[in-house]
Design an enzyme around this catalytic site. Structure first.
Site, PDB file in Angstrom:
ATOM      1  N   GLY A 110     -19.620  63.276 -15.705  1.00 52.82           N
ATOM      2  CA  GLY A 110     -18.888  62.335 -14.986  1.00 52.82           C
ATOM      3  C   GLY A 110     -19.134  62.692 -13.483  1.00 52.82           C
ATOM      4  O   GLY A 110     -20.614  62.823 -13.115  1.00 52.82           O
ATOM      5  N   ASN A 126     -23.468  59.009 -27.722  1.00 55.16           N
ATOM      6  CA  ASN A 126     -22.424  57.947 -27.062  1.00 55.16           C
ATOM      7  C   ASN A 126     -21.245  57.642 -27.999  1.00 55.16           C
ATOM      8  O   ASN A 126     -20.986  56.441 -28.407  1.00 55.16           O
ATOM      9  CB  ASN A 126     -23.169  56.852 -26.439  1.00 55.16           C
ATOM     10  CG  ASN A 126     -22.656  56.001 -25.592  1.00 55.16           C
ATOM     11  OD1 ASN A 126     -21.397  56.471 -25.115  1.00 55.16           O
ATOM     12  ND2 ASN A 126     -22.850  54.648 -25.180  1.00 55.16           N
ATOM     13  N   GLY A 156     -23.983  46.952 -24.233  1.00 57.67           N
ATOM     14  CA  GLY A 156     -24.470  47.816 -25.488  1.00 57.67           C
ATOM     15  C   GLY A 156     -25.388  49.033 -24.789  1.00 57.67           C
ATOM     16  O   GLY A 156     -26.145  48.828 -24.009  1.00 57.67           O
ATOM     17  N   GLY A 209     -23.626  56.270 -18.063  1.00 58.05           N
ATOM     18  CA  GLY A 209     -24.278  57.143 -19.184  1.00 58.05           C
ATOM     19  C   GLY A 209     -25.794  56.490 -19.562  1.00 58.05           C
ATOM     20  O   GLY A 209     -26.817  57.135 -19.670  1.00 58.05           O
ATOM     21  N   ASP A 210     -25.760  55.316 -19.825  1.00 60.35           N
ATOM     22  CA  ASP A 210     -26.952  54.451 -20.183  1.00 60.35           C
ATOM     23  C   ASP A 210     -28.045  54.525 -18.905  1.00 60.35           C
ATOM     24  O   ASP A 210     -29.131  54.624 -19.363  1.00 60.35           O
ATOM     25  CB  ASP A 210     -26.642  53.115 -20.321  1.00 60.35           C
ATOM     26  CG  ASP A 210     -25.421  53.071 -21.207  1.00 60.35           C
ATOM     27  OD1 ASP A 210     -25.490  53.576 -22.461  1.00 60.35           O
ATOM     28  OD2 ASP A 210     -24.818  52.160 -21.394  1.00 60.35           O
ATOM     29  N   TYR A 266     -15.657  44.413 -32.096  1.00 61.05           N
ATOM     30  CA  TYR A 266     -15.533  43.525 -33.220  1.00 61.05           C
ATOM     31  C   TYR A 266     -17.099  43.371 -33.793  1.00 61.05           C
ATOM     32  O   TYR A 266     -17.827  42.858 -33.108  1.00 61.05           O
ATOM     33  CB  TYR A 266     -15.031  42.279 -32.587  1.00 61.05           C
ATOM     34  CG  TYR A 266     -13.603  42.202 -32.019  1.00 61.05           C
ATOM     35  CD1 TYR A 266     -12.620  41.784 -32.776  1.00 61.05           C
ATOM     36  CD2 TYR A 266     -13.511  42.542 -30.647  1.00 61.05           C
ATOM     37  CE1 TYR A 266     -11.120  42.011 -32.420  1.00 61.05           C
ATOM     38  CE2 TYR A 266     -12.204  42.725 -30.437  1.00 61.05           C
ATOM     39  CZ  TYR A 266     -11.247  42.540 -31.132  1.00 61.05           C
ATOM     40  OH  TYR A 266      -9.782  42.561 -30.620  1.00 61.05           O
TER      41      TYR A 266
END
Length: 321
Positions: free
Chosen positions: A232, A176, A47, A262-263, A117
């Site tokens: 990137g 994001n 996450g 990215g996190d 999900y």
């Protein structure tokens, strides 16, 4: 203290995406083996906000995580991962609902795509905490990803972000974008623009920027003091309200996958700014091109290390010394 607010989930990653590194964040659970014609999937802690909090903890920043986490086996593993990284989990709400799952597919270039999900999962039922529920001395809060999309939790995170900004707390936003989770793209783009007056630092990928529309200069005019765009392996660009513009190259690395890169940038930016006592509008303006260049290079180096190993495995401070 930096507080990261947002979802914690389990990434189900193809096992052939790379070997589990020493000290990795694999969540052990039954049913991970693949069936005929299907890849075996390894559950990993993840996450966007969760990864950001872990990365900050590994870098040595005082950090707390604010979310709602399931009481199931995955939820327990997520909390254990935060604690292992030195993250304060006091603000975490708990619930009986299941944990959100994200099934990752890895492209030939290491890029990751996701299927989610999310129905009835714990982090969707997050409620905005009152001031007394947060740690003392909060200087910055970080928001983003699925938590600002999925209701009813999205409105609660949005309320927390607006409240933090109104009280003078430095706020960081990484949208994001996960387009597959957004039922009405135009409505989300409008909502994104409504957040900008409450944002100090906007960080987003070039892909997010293209999807959202607009330019760094337009976003700066709406509120943020600084905008960082990631490209990137080609590095990062910076735009500030006071007119500073610069770009640093990416660091060359053999890419295993890009999960969590990215996190890691989010965390490295916040850590670098905190180390320079720059977690405020005025301090950002005083940082100058030289200070920003150092912060961006640090973030590029941290992201490269994350890309060199499987899953969201941000580096420790000692690896960046």
């Amino acid at each position: 203290m930096i507080v990261v607010a947002g979802e914690a989930l389990i990434d189900l990653v193809p096992q052939d995406a790379g070997e589990e590194p020493d000290g990795g964040r694999q969540a052990h659970a039954p049913g991970a083996a693949g069936g005929a014609g299907l890849p075996a999937l390894a559950p990993r802690l993840g996450g966007g906000p969760y990864n950001t909090a872990v990365a900050l903890g590994r870098l040595g920043a005082p950090v707390a995580f604010c979310s709602r986490v399931s009481r199931d086996v995955f939820g327990e593993a997520l909390l254990d991962g935060l604690r292992a990284a030195g993250v304060d989990v006091t603000p975490v709400q708990r619930g009986p609902e299941p944990t959100t799952l994200a099934v990752a597919s890895i492209g030939a270039d290491g890029s990751a795509g996701y299927s989610f999900y999310v129905e009835g999962t714990a982090d969707r039922l997050f409620e905005a905490p009152d001031h007394d529920s947060l740690p003392d001395g909060v200087r910055a809060m970080s928001f983003g990803t699925c938590s600002l999309v999925l209701e009813p939790g999205a409105s609660a995170y949005e309320e927390l972000m607006r409240r933090a900004a109104a009280s003078g707390v430095f706020t960081a936003l990484d949208p994001n974008v996960r387009a597959g989770l957004i039922p009405d793209a135009d409505a989300y783009r409008t909502r994104f623009k409504s957040w900008l007056p409450s944002v100090t630092l906007l960080k987003l990928s070039q892909e997010d920027a293209d999807w959202l529309g607009g330019t760094p200069h337009e976003w700066l005019a709406a509120g943020p003091a600084a905008v960082v765009v990631t490209h990137g392996g080609d590095g990062l660009s910076l735009y500030t309200r006071d007119g500073t513009e610069l770009r640093v190259p990416g660091e060359k690395v053999d890419v295993v996958d890009t999960i969590g890169a990215g996190d890691t940038v989010n965390a490295a930016l916040l850590h670098g700014l905190r180390a320079r006592d720059a977690l405020s509008d005025g301090a950002l303006a005083a940082l100058g091109a030289e200070g920003w260049t150092d912060v961006l290079r640090f973030a590029a180096r941290a992201a490269a290390l994350t890309c060199s190993r499987a899953g969201a495995e941000p580096p420790y401070a000692a690896e960046l010394a």
